[in-house]
Design a protein around this motif. Structure first.
Motif, PDB file in Angstrom:
ATOM      1  N   TYR A   4       1.428  -1.345   0.091  1.00  0.00           N
ATOM      2  CA  TYR A   4      -0.319   0.011  -0.425  1.00  0.00           C
ATOM      3  C   TYR A   4       0.968   1.150  -0.064  1.00  0.00           C
ATOM      4  O   TYR A   4       1.421   1.671   0.482  1.00  0.00           O
ATOM      5  CB  TYR A   4      -1.278  -0.176   1.379  1.00  0.00           C
ATOM      6  CG  TYR A   4      -1.605   1.378   1.650  1.00  0.00           C
ATOM      7  CD1 TYR A   4      -2.348   1.752   0.556  1.00  0.00           C
ATOM      8  CD2 TYR A   4      -1.041   1.957   2.267  1.00  0.00           C
ATOM      9  CE1 TYR A   4      -3.622   3.125   1.555  1.00  0.00           C
ATOM     10  CE2 TYR A   4      -1.512   3.428   2.360  1.00  0.00           C
ATOM     11  CZ  TYR A   4      -2.948   3.649   2.121  1.00  0.00           C
ATOM     12  OH  TYR A   4      -3.327   5.169   2.072  1.00  0.00           O
ATOM     13  N   VAL A   5       0.855   2.394  -0.626  1.00  0.00           N
ATOM     14  CA  VAL A   5       1.842   3.341  -1.273  1.00  0.00           C
ATOM     15  C   VAL A   5       0.110   4.417  -1.100  1.00  0.00           C
ATOM     16  O   VAL A   5      -0.167   5.022  -2.010  1.00  0.00           O
ATOM     17  CB  VAL A   5       2.437   3.802  -2.363  1.00  0.00           C
ATOM     18  CG1 VAL A   5       3.603   4.892  -2.378  1.00  0.00           C
ATOM     19  CG2 VAL A   5       2.968   2.028  -2.851  1.00  0.00           C
ATOM     20  N   GLY A   6       0.375   5.366   0.473  1.00  0.00           N
ATOM     21  CA  GLY A   6      -0.532   6.542   0.753  1.00  0.00           C
ATOM     22  C   GLY A   6       0.398   7.620   0.936  1.00  0.00           C
ATOM     23  O   GLY A   6       1.491   8.004   1.028  1.00  0.00           O
ATOM     24  N   ASN A   7      -1.132   8.734   0.819  1.00  0.00           N
ATOM     25  CA  ASN A   7      -0.234   9.927   1.356  1.00  0.00           C
ATOM     26  C   ASN A   7       0.363  10.544  -0.580  1.00  0.00           C
ATOM     27  O   ASN A   7       1.187  11.551  -0.011  1.00  0.00           O
ATOM     28  CB  ASN A   7       0.184  10.018   2.408  1.00  0.00           C
ATOM     29  CG  ASN A   7       0.111  11.596   1.619  1.00  0.00           C
ATOM     30  OD1 ASN A   7      -0.970  12.346   2.242  1.00  0.00           O
ATOM     31  ND2 ASN A   7       1.252  12.167   3.012  1.00  0.00           N
ATOM     32  N   LEU A   8      -0.606  10.098  -1.173  1.00  0.00           N
ATOM     33  CA  LEU A   8       0.396  10.637  -3.216  1.00  0.00           C
ATOM     34  C   LEU A   8      -0.336  11.713  -3.081  1.00  0.00           C
ATOM     35  O   LEU A   8      -1.059  11.707  -3.145  1.00  0.00           O
ATOM     36  CB  LEU A   8       0.432   9.296  -3.915  1.00  0.00           C
ATOM     37  CG  LEU A   8       1.014   7.960  -3.953  1.00  0.00           C
ATOM     38  CD1 LEU A   8       0.285   6.304  -4.947  1.00  0.00           C
ATOM     39  CD2 LEU A   8       2.649   7.788  -3.882  1.00  0.00           C
ATOM     40  N   PHE A  44      -3.709   7.745  -3.220  1.00  0.00           N
ATOM     41  CA  PHE A  44      -3.101   6.310  -3.067  1.00  0.00           C
ATOM     42  C   PHE A  44      -2.536   4.860  -4.171  1.00  0.00           C
ATOM     43  O   PHE A  44      -2.817   5.179  -5.472  1.00  0.00           O
ATOM     44  CB  PHE A  44      -4.454   5.301  -1.613  1.00  0.00           C
ATOM     45  CG  PHE A  44      -5.801   4.723  -1.896  1.00  0.00           C
ATOM     46  CD1 PHE A  44      -5.276   3.331  -2.233  1.00  0.00           C
ATOM     47  CD2 PHE A  44      -5.919   5.863  -1.973  1.00  0.00           C
ATOM     48  CE1 PHE A  44      -6.919   3.199  -2.393  1.00  0.00           C
ATOM     49  CE2 PHE A  44      -8.080   4.655  -2.186  1.00  0.00           C
ATOM     50  CZ  PHE A  44      -7.490   4.371  -2.491  1.00  0.00           C
ATOM     51  N   ALA A  45      -2.062   4.161  -3.610  1.00  0.00           N
ATOM     52  CA  ALA A  45      -1.998   2.743  -4.758  1.00  0.00           C
ATOM     53  C   ALA A  45      -1.655   1.808  -4.242  1.00  0.00           C
ATOM     54  O   ALA A  45      -1.232   1.608  -3.018  1.00  0.00           O
ATOM     55  CB  ALA A  45      -0.694   3.313  -5.624  1.00  0.00           C
ATOM     56  N   PHE A  46      -1.320   0.421  -5.149  1.00  0.00           N
ATOM     57  CA  PHE A  46      -1.000  -0.828  -4.453  1.00  0.00           C
ATOM     58  C   PHE A  46      -0.085  -1.244  -5.896  1.00  0.00           C
ATOM     59  O   PHE A  46      -0.171  -0.766  -7.281  1.00  0.00           O
ATOM     60  CB  PHE A  46      -2.344  -1.781  -5.062  1.00  0.00           C
ATOM     61  CG  PHE A  46      -3.495  -1.309  -3.809  1.00  0.00           C
ATOM     62  CD1 PHE A  46      -3.308  -1.599  -2.415  1.00  0.00           C
ATOM     63  CD2 PHE A  46      -4.631  -0.651  -4.609  1.00  0.00           C
ATOM     64  CE1 PHE A  46      -4.157  -1.290  -1.267  1.00  0.00           C
ATOM     65  CE2 PHE A  46      -5.239  -0.708  -3.257  1.00  0.00           C
ATOM     66  CZ  PHE A  46      -5.113  -0.629  -1.491  1.00  0.00           C
ATOM     67  N   VAL A  47       0.490  -2.069  -5.125  1.00  0.00           N
ATOM     68  CA  VAL A  47       2.303  -1.822  -6.346  1.00  0.00           C
ATOM     69  C   VAL A  47       2.571  -3.440  -5.609  1.00  0.00           C
ATOM     70  O   VAL A  47       2.455  -4.034  -4.180  1.00  0.00           O
ATOM     71  CB  VAL A  47       3.532  -1.304  -5.919  1.00  0.00           C
ATOM     72  CG1 VAL A  47       4.593  -1.461  -6.640  1.00  0.00           C
ATOM     73  CG2 VAL A  47       3.519   0.134  -6.276  1.00  0.00           C
ATOM     74  N   GLU A  48       2.950  -4.122  -6.799  1.00  0.00           N
ATOM     75  CA  GLU A  48       3.689  -5.015  -6.494  1.00  0.00           C
ATOM     76  C   GLU A  48       5.105  -6.147  -6.834  1.00  0.00           C
ATOM     77  O   GLU A  48       4.888  -4.976  -8.387  1.00  0.00           O
ATOM     78  CB  GLU A  48       1.964  -6.872  -7.088  1.00  0.00           C
ATOM     79  CG  GLU A  48       1.185  -7.066  -6.119  1.00  0.00           C
ATOM     80  CD  GLU A  48      -0.155  -8.096  -6.640  1.00  0.00           C
ATOM     81  OE1 GLU A  48       0.881  -9.603  -6.979  1.00  0.00           O
ATOM     82  OE2 GLU A  48      -0.603  -8.066  -6.486  1.00  0.00           O
ATOM     83  N   ALA A  77       0.054  -3.855   1.923  1.00  0.00           N
ATOM     84  CA  ALA A  77      -1.796  -3.945   1.845  1.00  0.00           C
ATOM     85  C   ALA A  77      -2.014  -4.996   3.091  1.00  0.00           C
ATOM     86  O   ALA A  77      -1.596  -6.502   2.973  1.00  0.00           O
ATOM     87  CB  ALA A  77      -2.270  -4.075   0.772  1.00  0.00           C
ATOM     88  N   ARG A  78      -2.865  -4.346   4.032  1.00  0.00           N
ATOM     89  CA  ARG A  78      -3.999  -5.481   3.817  1.00  0.00           C
ATOM     90  C   ARG A  78      -5.722  -5.529   3.110  1.00  0.00           C
ATOM     91  O   ARG A  78      -5.980  -5.114   2.248  1.00  0.00           O
ATOM     92  CB  ARG A  78      -5.164  -4.251   5.563  1.00  0.00           C
ATOM     93  CG  ARG A  78      -4.111  -4.343   6.586  1.00  0.00           C
ATOM     94  CD  ARG A  78      -4.949  -3.344   7.782  1.00  0.00           C
ATOM     95  NE  ARG A  78      -3.857  -2.435   7.981  1.00  0.00           N
ATOM     96  CZ  ARG A  78      -4.464  -0.714   8.283  1.00  0.00           C
ATOM     97  NH1 ARG A  78      -6.297  -1.096   8.020  1.00  0.00           N
ATOM     98  NH2 ARG A  78      -3.612   0.213   8.321  1.00  0.00           N
ATOM     99  N   PRO A  79      -5.790  -7.140   3.036  1.00  0.00           N
ATOM    100  CA  PRO A  79      -6.963  -7.527   3.230  1.00  0.00           C
ATOM    101  C   PRO A  79      -7.873  -6.776   2.155  1.00  0.00           C
ATOM    102  O   PRO A  79      -8.406  -6.669   4.333  1.00  0.00           O
ATOM    103  CB  PRO A  79      -7.197  -8.896   3.334  1.00  0.00           C
ATOM    104  CG  PRO A  79      -6.054  -8.924   4.202  1.00  0.00           C
ATOM    105  CD  PRO A  79      -5.643  -8.127   4.356  1.00  0.00           C
ATOM    106  N   ARG A  80      -8.718  -6.818   1.656  1.00  0.00           N
ATOM    107  CA  ARG A  80      -9.976  -6.111   1.938  1.00  0.00           C
ATOM    108  C   ARG A  80     -11.204  -6.734   2.625  1.00  0.00           C
ATOM    109  O   ARG A  80     -11.373  -7.998   3.042  1.00  0.00           O
ATOM    110  CB  ARG A  80     -10.706  -6.516   0.247  1.00  0.00           C
ATOM    111  CG  ARG A  80     -10.717  -4.538  -0.524  1.00  0.00           C
ATOM    112  CD  ARG A  80     -10.930  -5.284  -1.852  1.00  0.00           C
ATOM    113  NE  ARG A  80     -11.719  -3.721  -1.820  1.00  0.00           N
ATOM    114  CZ  ARG A  80     -12.069  -3.660  -3.346  1.00  0.00           C
ATOM    115  NH1 ARG A  80     -12.141  -4.427  -4.005  1.00  0.00           N
ATOM    116  NH2 ARG A  80     -12.138  -2.656  -3.939  1.00  0.00           N
TER     117      ARG A  80
END
Length: 81
Positions: A4-8, A44-48, A77-80
Motif C-alpha cells: 500500500y502506498v498512501g499520501n500520494l 493512494f496506490a497498490f504495488v506488487e 497492504a491489508r486484505p479487503r
C-alpha cells in the motif's frame, strides 16, 4: 503480498510509481485507484513486486520518504474486508 502506498500526489501516474519501485526489484503490477465520479486519482496506490524480499526492502526504504512534495506512507497492504 501487495504494498500500500498512501499520501500520494493526485498527479501521480502508474508509470511514476513503476519507475520508483523498479529500483527495488521487478514490478509485477501497479494500481492507482480513481474516483468513480471524477476519474481523478484517490491519493493512494497498490504495488506488487516479484518477491517478498524486494517488497520488504521497498517498504523499509520508502516509508516516510518525501516524493513529489508529499511524505509517502508505504506498508504491507491489508486484505479487503
Amino acid at each position: 503480498m501487495s504494498i500500500y502506498v498512501g499520501n500520494l500526489s493526485y498527479e501521480v501516474k502508474e508509470e511514476d510509481l513503476n519507475e520508483v519501485f523498479a529500483e527495488y526489484g521487478t514490478v509485477k503490477r501497479v494500481h492507482v485507484p480513481t474516483d468513480k465520479e471524477t476519474g481523478r486519482p484517490r491519493g493512494f496506490a497498490f504495488v506488487e513486486l516479484e518477491t517478498k524480499a524486494e517488497e520488504s526492502s521497498a517498504i523499509e526504504t520508502l516509508d516516510g520518504a518525501e516524493w513529489m512534495g508529499r511524505t509517502m506512507k508505504v506498508d504491507e497492504a491489508r486484505p479487503r474486508k
